[in-house]
Design an enzyme around this catalytic site. Sequence first.
Site, short mmCIF file in Angstrom:
data_model
loop_
_atom_site.label_atom_id
_atom_site.label_comp_id
_atom_site.label_asym_id
_atom_site.label_seq_id
_atom_site.Cartn_x
_atom_site.Cartn_y
_atom_site.Cartn_z
CD GLU A 50 12.71 1.72 -1.06
OE1 GLU A 50 11.36 0.62 -1.03
OE2 GLU A 50 12.86 2.01 -2.07
CG ASP A 61 5.51 -5.48 -5.88
OD1 ASP A 61 6.22 -4.57 -5.64
OD2 ASP A 61 4.18 -4.86 -5.24
#
Length: 275
Positions: A50, A61
Site C-alpha cells: 500500500e 491516520d
Amino acid sequence: MTSRIETRFAQCRAQQRAALVTFIMAGDPDAAISLDILKALPKSGADLIEVGMPFSDPMADGPAIQAAGLRAMHAGMTLNGVLRQVGEFRRHDADTPIVLMGYYNPIYVHGVEKFLIEAKAAGVDGLIVVDLPPEEDEELCLPALRAGLNFIRLATPTTDDNRLPAVLANTSGFVYYVSVTGVTGASRPDYSKVATAVRRIKAHTPLPVAVGFGVKDAAAAAEIALNADAVVVGSAIIDALARTLDSDKRGGPATVAAVSKLVTELAAGVASARR
C-alpha cells in the site's frame, strides 16, 4: 484477466500462508529514499504494497502516518509524484501488487477520469479511499472498477451484519478489516475478536480478508496470520523509518535498511503462523 492482487493471494494460498501487506507513505522522508524503500519491500518479504498518497487532513491516520504525510508534503511529494514513483517501481517489478491508499480530495482535484487513466498506466492495481462510503460509489468506486482497478473497502468492529452487505457490494481485490476502533497505530487488537470478525466477514464474501491497525511486530503479525488471509502493517514501518531520521528529518541508507529489517521480521512471523 486475473489481476495482480488475485494472483498474489492465490500464490500465498498455495503456500498455505497469509500474505504480508506493507504500507509506506510516498515521498517520506523524500522522493528518492521512499522509492528505494518501495523497491526494497518485495525483496524483504512484502507480498502486496500500500502506497500512501499524502494529504493535509488525514482523518483516519494516527500520529505516525500523519507525520509521514507531512514529511512527504514538505519534501514536495504530490499526487503526480506518487504516480511517477509507481511507474518507476514497475520498471523493476511487474508482479507485486500496488494499492494506493488515501483520501478523495486530491483525486477529485486531479480529476477522477484523468487520475484513473494515469493510475492504470503507471501500474496501480487497486485503491483504498477511506472517506468515500458505499453511498458515494458513483464518485470513484464504480469508475475505478470500470477502469480495471480494484476498489478495496474497509470493514470495522462497528460494521454490523446490516451494514456489511453495503460495504461489500462493490468491493474487489480484498476486504480490509480494521481490527481496532480508532486511528492507525492504535493499541494491539484482541486476537480472539479478530478471528471471530474474520469468520463473520468470510460468511458474506469470497474475497480475501486482510487485517490491519495495531500490528506492531512479528509476534502480532503471526497471531493475525492464523486466521486472516493477509496482515497489514503500516505505523510500525513508519516508526522504524522515523527513528533513523536526523534532526532535519532527513534519511539515508540506514532508513532503507531499518524498514527492510522490520519487514523481513514481519514476513518471517507471518510465514511461521501456520507451520
